[in-house]
Design an enzyme around this catalytic site. Structure first.
Site, PDB file in Angstrom:
ATOM      1  N   ASP A 194      21.093  -0.509  10.154  1.00  0.00           N
ATOM      2  CA  ASP A 194      19.790   0.151   9.965  1.00  0.00           C
ATOM      3  C   ASP A 194      19.949   1.663   9.758  1.00  0.00           C
ATOM      4  O   ASP A 194      19.048   2.427  10.070  1.00  0.00           O
ATOM      5  CB  ASP A 194      18.860  -0.131  11.158  1.00  0.00           C
TER       6      ASP A 194
ATOM      7  N   GLU B 298       2.257   1.465  19.985  1.00  0.00           N
ATOM      8  CA  GLU B 298       3.184   0.889  20.970  1.00  0.00           C
ATOM      9  C   GLU B 298       4.446   1.747  21.109  1.00  0.00           C
ATOM     10  O   GLU B 298       5.011   1.868  22.194  1.00  0.00           O
ATOM     11  CB  GLU B 298       3.520  -0.543  20.536  1.00  0.00           C
TER      12      GLU B 298
ATOM     13  N   GLU C 231      18.107  -1.887   5.793  1.00  0.00           N
ATOM     14  CA  GLU C 231      17.120  -2.656   6.565  1.00  0.00           C
ATOM     15  C   GLU C 231      15.753  -2.460   5.919  1.00  0.00           C
ATOM     16  O   GLU C 231      15.338  -1.325   5.685  1.00  0.00           O
ATOM     17  CB  GLU C 231      17.059  -2.180   8.021  1.00  0.00           C
TER      18      GLU C 231
ATOM     19  N   LYS D 258      23.080   5.141  19.145  1.00  0.00           N
ATOM     20  CA  LYS D 258      23.164   3.678  18.982  1.00  0.00           C
ATOM     21  C   LYS D 258      24.600   3.170  19.138  1.00  0.00           C
ATOM     22  O   LYS D 258      24.819   2.114  19.731  1.00  0.00           O
ATOM     23  CB  LYS D 258      22.588   3.261  17.630  1.00  0.00           C
TER      24      LYS D 258
ATOM     25  N   LYS E 114       7.373 -10.664  18.905  1.00  0.00           N
ATOM     26  CA  LYS E 114       8.095 -10.321  20.131  1.00  0.00           C
ATOM     27  C   LYS E 114       7.162 -10.459  21.329  1.00  0.00           C
ATOM     28  O   LYS E 114       5.939 -10.449  21.181  1.00  0.00           O
ATOM     29  CB  LYS E 114       8.635  -8.885  20.022  1.00  0.00           C
TER      30      LYS E 114
ATOM     31  N   GLU F 252       0.833  -1.211   0.000  1.00  0.00           N
ATOM     32  CA  GLU F 252       0.000   0.000   0.000  1.00  0.00           C
ATOM     33  C   GLU F 252       0.861   1.252   0.000  1.00  0.00           C
ATOM     34  O   GLU F 252       0.519   2.249  -0.606  1.00  0.00           O
ATOM     35  CB  GLU F 252      -0.885   0.030   1.262  1.00  0.00           C
TER      36      GLU F 252
ATOM     37  N   ARG G  61      13.846   6.075   5.214  1.00  0.00           N
ATOM     38  CA  ARG G  61      14.423   7.055   6.141  1.00  0.00           C
ATOM     39  C   ARG G  61      15.900   6.748   6.393  1.00  0.00           C
ATOM     40  O   ARG G  61      16.319   5.598   6.350  1.00  0.00           O
ATOM     41  CB  ARG G  61      13.646   7.113   7.465  1.00  0.00           C
TER      42      ARG G  61
HETATM   43  P1  0O2 Z   1      13.519   3.435  14.559  1.00  0.00           P
HETATM   44  O1  0O2 Z   1      13.352   4.843  14.949  1.00  0.00           O
HETATM   45  O2  0O2 Z   1      12.255   2.807  14.034  1.00  0.00           O
HETATM   46  O3  0O2 Z   1      14.701   3.175  13.662  1.00  0.00           O
HETATM   47  P2  0O2 Z   1      18.802  -2.741  17.250  1.00  0.00           P
HETATM   48  O4  0O2 Z   1      18.494  -2.378  15.801  1.00  0.00           O
HETATM   49  O5  0O2 Z   1      20.112  -3.450  17.379  1.00  0.00           O
HETATM   50  O6  0O2 Z   1      18.605  -1.605  18.190  1.00  0.00           O
HETATM   51  P3  0O2 Z   1      17.459  -5.137  17.164  1.00  0.00           P
HETATM   52  O7  0O2 Z   1      16.656  -5.855  18.199  1.00  0.00           O
HETATM   53  O8  0O2 Z   1      18.642  -5.827  16.638  1.00  0.00           O
HETATM   54  O9  0O2 Z   1      17.771  -3.728  17.738  1.00  0.00           O
HETATM   55  O10 0O2 Z   1      16.633  -4.758  15.904  1.00  0.00           O
HETATM   56  P4  0O2 Z   1      15.241  -5.262  15.437  1.00  0.00           P
HETATM   57  O11 0O2 Z   1      14.641  -6.236  16.356  1.00  0.00           O
HETATM   58  O12 0O2 Z   1      15.462  -5.711  14.018  1.00  0.00           O
HETATM   59  O13 0O2 Z   1      14.347  -3.937  15.522  1.00  0.00           O
HETATM   60  C1  0O2 Z   1      14.774  -2.716  15.050  1.00  0.00           C
HETATM   61  C2  0O2 Z   1      13.628  -1.834  14.600  1.00  0.00           C
HETATM   62  O14 0O2 Z   1      12.397  -2.549  14.514  1.00  0.00           O
HETATM   63  C3  0O2 Z   1      13.332  -0.699  15.567  1.00  0.00           C
HETATM   64  O15 0O2 Z   1      14.149   0.376  15.225  1.00  0.00           O
HETATM   65  C4  0O2 Z   1      11.850  -0.414  15.304  1.00  0.00           C
HETATM   66  O16 0O2 Z   1      11.680   0.330  14.102  1.00  0.00           O
HETATM   67  C5  0O2 Z   1      11.320  -1.793  15.056  1.00  0.00           C
HETATM   68  N1  0O2 Z   1      10.908  -2.467  16.298  1.00  0.00           N
HETATM   69  C6  0O2 Z   1      11.506  -3.540  16.859  1.00  0.00           C
HETATM   70  N2  0O2 Z   1      10.856  -3.933  17.951  1.00  0.00           N
HETATM   71  C7  0O2 Z   1       9.818  -3.082  18.119  1.00  0.00           C
HETATM   72  C8  0O2 Z   1       8.767  -2.993  19.088  1.00  0.00           C
HETATM   73  O17 0O2 Z   1       8.676  -3.769  20.032  1.00  0.00           O
HETATM   74  N3  0O2 Z   1       7.859  -1.990  18.914  1.00  0.00           N
HETATM   75  C9  0O2 Z   1       7.922  -1.110  17.896  1.00  0.00           C
HETATM   76  N4  0O2 Z   1       6.996  -0.151  17.824  1.00  0.00           N
HETATM   77  N5  0O2 Z   1       8.915  -1.164  16.963  1.00  0.00           N
HETATM   78  C10 0O2 Z   1       9.849  -2.145  17.065  1.00  0.00           C
HETATM   79  P5  0O2 Z   1      14.601   1.458  16.281  1.00  0.00           P
HETATM   80  O18 0O2 Z   1      16.044   1.731  16.020  1.00  0.00           O
HETATM   81  O19 0O2 Z   1      14.200   1.054  17.667  1.00  0.00           O
HETATM   82  O20 0O2 Z   1      13.788   2.711  15.935  1.00  0.00           O
END
Ligand code: 0O2
Length: 218
Positions: free
Chosen positions: A94, A176, A161, A75, A134, A60, A65
């Site tokens: 990312d 959330e 990503e 980070k 999750k 859709e 970004r």
């Molecule tokens: P933004 O602003 O969206 O970029 P890490 O990337 O190492 O910090 P991890 O666990 O390796 O963390 O990465 P993962 O699980 O692939 O998740 C990264 C991104 O997925 C997050 O980016 C969020 O965009 C999204 N995400 C993951 N888990 C959640 C969650 O529980 N709730 C919500 N709303 N989004 C989630 P950022 O960097 O946190 O933020």
């Protein structure tokens, strides 16, 4: 040198040094922007083809970004490494992010499979939070892909990503996300429980809607 009217005032030497240090970072961000364009175009091409062949668009909307400099520094610190270009490129996958919002879960897997089958794409990592949500209820499919960009004098491999979600999963994740950044909520446990229930209900709805779509299209 004419002095800046607002903010910090730098002498000529420190301003020059600051700009010299910033130039490689600005160049790296330009390269991530190019990688975003490459992957976005690939997905848009698939969308076009599908709308003709199957008479529906698999996604859709699509949003891209670049992580902000403040987000990158935060980070790096959180992960415990120095803020260097090398560390950013080798450890943070990312910086360039694409979010693809689909109507139906099946289309997520279809699109993701077609993307990673392309011979210039290398799949680095896949996290399927749809098959295995999750603990809080978050659902999405996350891919880290390596994509080449062709610059005037080099071919460079960049990481992007790609997050795939349904409209319902995206709606849930935005709500959330607000909870995560509200620190002093009195009833945060109760809200988290309700959110988890909502995630489960909306996942059921996603699959029911998909079954209906499949029956219509059969
Ligand atoms: P933004 O602003 O969206 O970029 P890490 O990337 O190492 O910090 P991890 O666990 O390796 O963390 O990465 P993962 O699980 O692939 O998740 C990264 C991104 O997925 C997050 O980016 C969020 O965009 C999204 N995400 C993951 N888990 C959640 C969650 O529980 N709730 C919500 N709303 N989004 C989630 P950022 O960097 O946190 O933020």
């Amino acid at each position: 040198m004419e002095q800046l009217k607002f903010g910090n005032v730098f002498d000529e030497q420190s301003a020059k040094e600051m700009l010299e240090q910033a130039a490689p970072f600005i160049e790296l961000m330009m390269q991530y922007r190019c990688a975003l364009m490459e992957v976005e175009t690939k997905l848009k091409v698939l969308n076009e083809e599908f709308s003709l062949t199957y008479d529906h668009n698999p996604f859709e909307s699509i949003k891209t970004r670049l992580k902000s400099p403040a987000g990158i520094i935060e980070k790096c610190r959180r992960k415990g490494f120095d803020v260097t270009l090398e560390n950013i490129e080798n450890n943070m996958f990312d910086i360039a992010g694409i979010r693809v919002i689909c109507s139906f879960p099946e289309d997520i897997y279809l699109l993701a499979d077609y993307l990673i089958q392309q011979d210039d794409i290398i799949l680095i990592n896949k996290k399927d939070y749809i098959a295995k949500p999750k603990e809080n209820g978050y659902r999405s499919l996350h891919l880290i892909v390596d994509v080449p960009i062709f610059l005037s004098d080099e071919k460079k491999h960049m990481k992007v990503e790609v997050q795939f979600r349904t409209i319902a999963m995206d709606f849930w994740a935005s709500l959330e996300h607000k909870l995560r950044y509200k620190k002093d909520l009195e009833n945060s446990d109760q809200i988290a429980t309700e959110l988890k229930q909502c995630a489960e209900e909306s996942a059921r709805l996603d699959y029911r809607m998909q079954q209906i779509r499949n029956q219509i299209e059969k």
